[in-house]
Design an enzyme around this catalytic site. Sequence first.
Site, PDB file in Angstrom:
ATOM      1  N   SER A 204      -9.977  24.912 -17.662  1.00 35.46           N
ATOM      2  CA  SER A 204      -9.819  23.871 -16.654  1.00 35.46           C
ATOM      3  C   SER A 204     -11.082  23.789 -15.797  1.00 35.46           C
ATOM      4  CB  SER A 204      -8.560  24.141 -15.812  1.00 35.46           C
ATOM      5  OG  SER A 204      -8.184  22.996 -15.104  1.00 35.46           O
ATOM      6  N   ASP A 272       8.041  13.368 -34.044  1.00 41.43           N
ATOM      7  CA  ASP A 272       8.077  14.808 -34.349  1.00 41.43           C
ATOM      8  C   ASP A 272       7.842  15.075 -35.839  1.00 41.43           C
ATOM      9  OD1 ASP A 272       8.569  17.491 -34.601  1.00 41.43           O
ATOM     10  OD2 ASP A 272      10.581  17.473 -33.752  1.00 41.43           O
ATOM     11  N   ASP A 446      -2.070  17.922 -23.117  1.00 35.73           N
ATOM     12  CA  ASP A 446      -2.539  18.271 -21.767  1.00 35.73           C
ATOM     13  C   ASP A 446      -2.306  17.089 -20.823  1.00 35.73           C
ATOM     14  OD1 ASP A 446      -4.113  18.962 -19.449  1.00 35.73           O
ATOM     15  OD2 ASP A 446      -5.236  20.365 -20.705  1.00 35.73           O
ATOM     16  N   HIS A 484      -1.124  21.689 -20.064  1.00 31.97           N
ATOM     17  CA  HIS A 484      -2.176  22.375 -19.307  1.00 31.97           C
ATOM     18  C   HIS A 484      -1.669  23.765 -18.909  1.00 31.97           C
ATOM     19  CE1 HIS A 484      -6.126  22.026 -17.501  1.00 31.97           C
ATOM     20  NE2 HIS A 484      -5.686  22.559 -16.398  1.00 31.97           N
TER      21      HIS A 484
HETATM   22 CA   LIG Z   1       6.582  18.254 -35.666  1.00 30.43          CA
END
Ligand SMILES: [Ca+2]
Length: 554
Positions: A204, A272, A446, A484
Site C-alpha cells: 500500500s 464465479d 482491491d 486490500h
Molecule cells: Ca471461481
Amino acid sequence: MTRRNGSVLEAFKAIGFAALTLTASGYAFAQRTPALPRHCTDLAGVLLPAASIGLPTNGALVQTASMILATATGNLDGDYCHLTGVIRAQTDGTPDIRFELNLPSRWNGRAVQFGGGGYSGSVVTGTGPMPFSPDRAPLGRGYVTLSDDSGHNGDSSEANFGMLDEAVTNFGYAHLKKAHDVALALIVRGYGRPPEHMYFAGGSTGGREGYTVIQRYPDDYDGVIANAPALNFSGVRLLGVETGQHEYRTPGGYLSPQLLEYVYQRTMQMCDTLDGAADGIVGNIEACRAKEPEIVESLRCTAQEVQDTPAFDNCLTPPQLATLEKLRDGLHLPYMLAWNVDRYPGYNVFQGTRFTSMLGLAHSAERPPQPAFLPNGYLFAQGDAYIKYFVTHNPTFVSLNFDVMHPGRYQPQLFTLSATIGAMNPDMTRYMARGGKLITLQGLADEVISPNQTIAYYNGLVARYGQERVDRFMRLYMVPGFQHGNGVFIPSVDLLGTLDDWVTHGHEPETLLVTDLAPATNGRTRPLCRYPAFPRYIGKGNLNRASSFICAPS
Ligand SMILES: [Ca+2]
C-alpha cells in the site's frame, strides 16, 4: 517556518551532555572491530552527523540500544541488538523521524527496510513476520531489519502533518533515504561491514515506497517487494473525493451496505464459474468484464421497482449506478499531474470487488464534518484529509465542494504533491541496469488501490522497455479474490525468500504456490500466476488444491 542553521551539536542540545559523552564512546567503538552482541549497548548515544546522510537533516541519534536475548519472553527472533533513535528535522515544528534498527547476532549478511501504511505515523515493527507470509520473521531468519515512522506521529488516518512542508517531503520520499543511510552507517558500526544485499518490502503506502526507492535511489537497493502500491497517490485521493461527492452531494447517490452486497452477489452469480470453479472467487476477470453490460442492466431499477420498493435494496437507481460507474471509470483530469499523469484507472467494481468491506464505501448515509473510514468510506475519508491538510492547508475546508476537474488556484499544489508523494515516474532504467529485482503482488478485488493502476504502470514499463527486459527484473502477481488485505482469498506466500533467491542465486520466480488465509477457506491453495495469467480449474480434482488449477492466459 525558520530554518535552523546550527551545528549538529546544537541540534542535539536538548538531549543533554550524557548523550554526547556516550557518543564519544560510540565513535571509539566504531574504530575497533565490533562483534555483536557484545557491543550492542555501546551504540546508545551514537550521533551521526548530517554529512553522513544523503539528504538534508540535522543529524541522527541512537537513543536506545538493548540486547534482546533469544530467551526473552515472547522473542522468536533469536539474539538481536535493538536500536531506536531519531533523525532530526531541519525545520522548527517538524517532527523528527523516529527509526528502529534490529541487528541479529546470527546475521545472514542482508538487510530489509520495511515500508509504512496509509498516512503512516508510527514506527513499523521490524521484529514481526512479514504480512501475508507463512515464514518466520525476517529478523529471526537472520536479516537486519529497519523501519521508521515516515516523519510524523499519529494514526495512519491522521493527515494533519500535510500542513508541514518538510513532513510532506519526508512522507513522500525523503524518510526512506534518510532511514536507509542512517541504518547503513549503524550496520557498518555494528558488524564492521555493510550488507551484501539491501532489500525493501512494503504494501500500500509501503508499496508506493518500494517503487519510490527504485525510481529515486536505485543504487541503494538490490531487491524490492512492493505490494498493492499506491503509485498514483494523488489520483486515488482525488478519486476518493469524487466518490464522496457522488455518495453525499448527489441526491440519491448513496448505496447502503445491503445494496452493495447485492451488487457483489449478482456479480458472483454471473462470473464465479467463468474460471471453471464454483469457489467464490472471480478468477477470470476479463471474461467477467465482457459480461459487465449484462450485469449492470440486471441491476438497474425498472420504473416499476422504483415505485414499488422504496428501500431499493435489490436494484440500483441512476444516481446509485453513477456512484459505482465513477469507481469503475476512475479519474480523468483535464490537466496534467507530474509525469504526465491525467487519470486514475478505476476498480473492478463489477468483477468481484466487495465494497461492503471495512475499507470499502460508506456505511452511513450521514456525513459528519470529519468523515471517518467506516461510516463514510475509506477512499472518501482519506481523500477528504488530503484536500484539507495537503492541498488547501485549511482543516475546515469542505472537500465536497472541491472541484477536482477545475481546481483553480490549487492546481499547482496538486502538481507539486503528485511529484513529491507518488511513484508514477516510468523511468526504472538505472535500477534495471544494475540488476535490481522487483516483485509486486496485488489483489484483483482491491477496493483501496485500483489493481488496474498497477497493471497500467506495468504495461507502461513493458511498452517502454519491452517484455524481455521487464521480465528480467520484475514479477507481477495479481491475485483473484484478494482485496486490500482482506477478501475471499487472502494469499500467504514467502515473497522475501523468493526475492532473496532471485537476487542471491539468480533463480527467476515463475508460478508460485499460494495458501489462503481467509478464515472460511483457510489452507486451500492456488497457483500464484504471473500476470496476465489467472488460475483456471482443470475440470477435475479437489477445488482446494493448487494442483487442480493451471495458470491460463487471459
Ligand atoms: Ca471461481
